[in-house]
Write a protein that holds these residues in place. Sequence first.
Motif, PDB file in Angstrom:
ATOM      1  N   GLY A 143       0.788  -1.236   0.000  1.00  0.00           N
ATOM      2  CA  GLY A 143       0.000   0.000   0.000  1.00  0.00           C
ATOM      3  C   GLY A 143       0.812   1.273   0.000  1.00  0.00           C
ATOM      4  O   GLY A 143       0.316   2.331   0.404  1.00  0.00           O
ATOM      5  N   LYS A 146       0.700   3.154  -4.940  1.00  0.00           N
ATOM      6  CA  LYS A 146      -0.497   2.909  -5.737  1.00  0.00           C
ATOM      7  C   LYS A 146      -0.244   3.273  -7.196  1.00  0.00           C
ATOM      8  O   LYS A 146       0.287   4.344  -7.488  1.00  0.00           O
ATOM      9  CB  LYS A 146      -1.667   3.721  -5.191  1.00  0.00           C
ATOM     10  CG  LYS A 146      -2.113   3.275  -3.804  1.00  0.00           C
ATOM     11  CD  LYS A 146      -3.317   4.082  -3.341  1.00  0.00           C
ATOM     12  CE  LYS A 146      -3.792   3.581  -1.968  1.00  0.00           C
ATOM     13  NZ  LYS A 146      -4.952   4.351  -1.483  1.00  0.00           N
ATOM     14  N   GLU A 152      -7.714   0.875 -12.481  1.00  0.00           N
ATOM     15  CA  GLU A 152      -7.740   0.397 -11.095  1.00  0.00           C
ATOM     16  C   GLU A 152      -6.512   0.916 -10.362  1.00  0.00           C
ATOM     17  O   GLU A 152      -5.382   0.728 -10.815  1.00  0.00           O
ATOM     18  CB  GLU A 152      -7.759  -1.128 -11.075  1.00  0.00           C
ATOM     19  CG  GLU A 152      -7.986  -1.700  -9.688  1.00  0.00           C
ATOM     20  CD  GLU A 152      -8.092  -3.213  -9.721  1.00  0.00           C
ATOM     21  OE1 GLU A 152      -7.953  -3.828  -8.673  1.00  0.00           O
ATOM     22  OE2 GLU A 152      -8.309  -3.757 -10.822  1.00  0.00           O
ATOM     23  N   SER A 154      -4.316   0.623  -7.316  1.00  0.00           N
ATOM     24  CA  SER A 154      -3.893  -0.148  -6.142  1.00  0.00           C
ATOM     25  C   SER A 154      -2.502  -0.702  -6.401  1.00  0.00           C
ATOM     26  O   SER A 154      -2.053  -0.772  -7.544  1.00  0.00           O
ATOM     27  CB  SER A 154      -4.867  -1.299  -5.866  1.00  0.00           C
ATOM     28  OG  SER A 154      -4.889  -2.185  -6.961  1.00  0.00           O
ATOM     29  N   GLN A 155      -1.841  -1.072  -5.336  1.00  0.00           N
ATOM     30  CA  GLN A 155      -0.533  -1.718  -5.481  1.00  0.00           C
ATOM     31  C   GLN A 155      -0.739  -3.230  -5.502  1.00  0.00           C
ATOM     32  O   GLN A 155      -1.356  -3.799  -4.608  1.00  0.00           O
ATOM     33  CB  GLN A 155       0.374  -1.339  -4.305  1.00  0.00           C
ATOM     34  CG  GLN A 155       1.755  -1.987  -4.382  1.00  0.00           C
ATOM     35  CD  GLN A 155       2.551  -1.785  -3.107  1.00  0.00           C
ATOM     36  OE1 GLN A 155       2.367  -0.795  -2.408  1.00  0.00           O
ATOM     37  NE2 GLN A 155       3.443  -2.715  -2.808  1.00  0.00           N
ATOM     38  N   LYS A 156      -0.225  -3.870  -6.523  1.00  0.00           N
ATOM     39  CA  LYS A 156      -0.419  -5.315  -6.659  1.00  0.00           C
ATOM     40  C   LYS A 156       0.897  -6.089  -6.615  1.00  0.00           C
ATOM     41  O   LYS A 156       0.888  -7.313  -6.626  1.00  0.00           O
ATOM     42  CB  LYS A 156      -1.113  -5.625  -7.989  1.00  0.00           C
ATOM     43  CG  LYS A 156      -2.511  -5.039  -8.096  1.00  0.00           C
ATOM     44  CD  LYS A 156      -3.097  -5.328  -9.466  1.00  0.00           C
ATOM     45  CE  LYS A 156      -4.473  -4.723  -9.616  1.00  0.00           C
ATOM     46  NZ  LYS A 156      -5.007  -4.925 -10.974  1.00  0.00           N
TER      47      LYS A 156
END
Length: 591
Positions: A143, A146, A152, A154-156
């Motif tokens: 997190g 991002k 989308e 978000s951090q993946k």
Amino acid sequence: MQVVGETTQLQVWVATEKRKIRINEILIIEDKDLGNLRGEVVETLSYNPFIPLNINGALVESNVIESLSQLGYDIGGSEINIAKVNLFHEAPYPVTTGCKVRVPEFFEVEDLILFGSKEEGLVLGEIKSTQGMYKSLPKHLKGIAKVDDNGEVSQKGVPFIFPIKEMHQYPHIGIFGGSGSGKSYGLRVLLEEVMKHKIPMLIFDPHYEMEFKGDKRYQTSYTLASLGSDVGVEFSNLNTRDLINLLGASHTLSESMINAIEVMHQRNDSLLSFTQRIEGVVTALELGKNGLEKVDLDATDDPQKVQRLRNLLEQYGSLPLSSIKGLQWRLKRLENAGLFTQDTEKIELGILSGKSVVIQGPVWLLGVFATYVMGYFYHKRRQFKDKSSDKFYPPFVIVTDEAHNFAPKGYDSPSKSVVKEIAQEGRKYGVFLMLATQRPTLLDETVTAQLNTKLIFRTVRGTDIATLREETDLTERECKRLPYLRSGDVFLSSAIFGRTIAARIRMAYTESPFSLNPFDELREMSSLNDKELYKKVEPFLPITSADFTDVLKKIEGINSMEELTKVLENLSEKGYIIEEKTPFGQSYKDK
């Protein structure tokens, strides 16, 4: 996943029917004899069952196909994903064919992808194709970066953290990319991170876009200064060499002009005293000795002036008039641009207090100013480190977009000599460069070579790609991908990592003044205009054709029947009012 085909101690093929394989993905090869080997996917292929394999057979080595059959793969019957994997470290002998391949846990490859802590490094984005390791990522690394991935946010995957302290050994950063590639956005993110560490920066902003609005944390971290209004050059502080550089940055100087400056400029000269001296010499040279001798001192209003002209002619009479006039023109141009109306105090206060100073102005004037101010503050820092001054002066970073204007390739310029000096010697004095440009080919080669870290965004021009290939460790495959990178995707090539890393730049915390889409801006302005027109006609609704004359007398800003008709038709088309046909003509009424 498992290893297929012939292998070497450096490279293997991996195949699977169960999952897609991502480019730049890191994999673990479990070889019973060699142990766990780590490699990176450099090429991926996918075979569709509806396309006979022999059509594209030339793309994959024949031994890989044979191996797939021997290992039980249904060639032509199902989708097979194949990847070429380069090992990070050379194995003592070739990898065993058929051994298992898997996605690593974060701790197994931490040394390859994590280069510093988030507290001491710059969190620039997310390393691409690391989604498989997100679950095993420590909590404190989640997190924090991002990214916008197809809408989308978000951090993946694993965050990319640049260890800024390593710049002490590997100084200077280059940011390259074409228009719309995300270069300026990436530069913004980079500067946000540097500001978080309270490292002073001198930012030259020719595009007026390096304002950091929208996040209170940055409001006190930078100072905005307009060149000519807030900052400038105190003429009396200039030495002869500074003056030559300034006038040379405005326009190229000839040898005779340089000689004229060296002869005419005096220590502690003010702008007024130097300008008057030049004007006097021009007048004296134009009149000449004969002309001045004809002037009757007693008959003139200012005999002292005539005597002064005679003295100037005697002192500077050997200088060429055309060169003096050239200097006069250059000096006047800078004076008219406001370069000498202010000084550098605002910049100095900003640097000493750990702030970033953003200097905005036209690119040609910034080039002139940068020539002086970069050298001025660099030598202040240098004097402290050389112990020729006891007063502490902090290390700082110089940042500029359109860097090829400051250090052009192929010809000399005063600003180029300063940039080259800092590029070559700034490391030991703690003065660093961050240079952004759309055209790395046009940037001086010596400067480009000193940029130990390079952020490379989408680049289309073949000459620029060739330059980047020469100046980085980008492979041929990666260079072929450069024209097709998405905006915000970047290759990071650095001596710090020892390899090129693909990443996606994180979302910026602050907003650029130019973040609004121009087409959205146009729509907003059109809507605003429609609302204003509706307010004008609303009190007279309903309006029929027969009412036009009376309405025109009372309404403001609409002056003809034709204009009123267009306004009503436009408001009807946009849905503000309703248009109806009646036996007596058109009728417009409120909804």
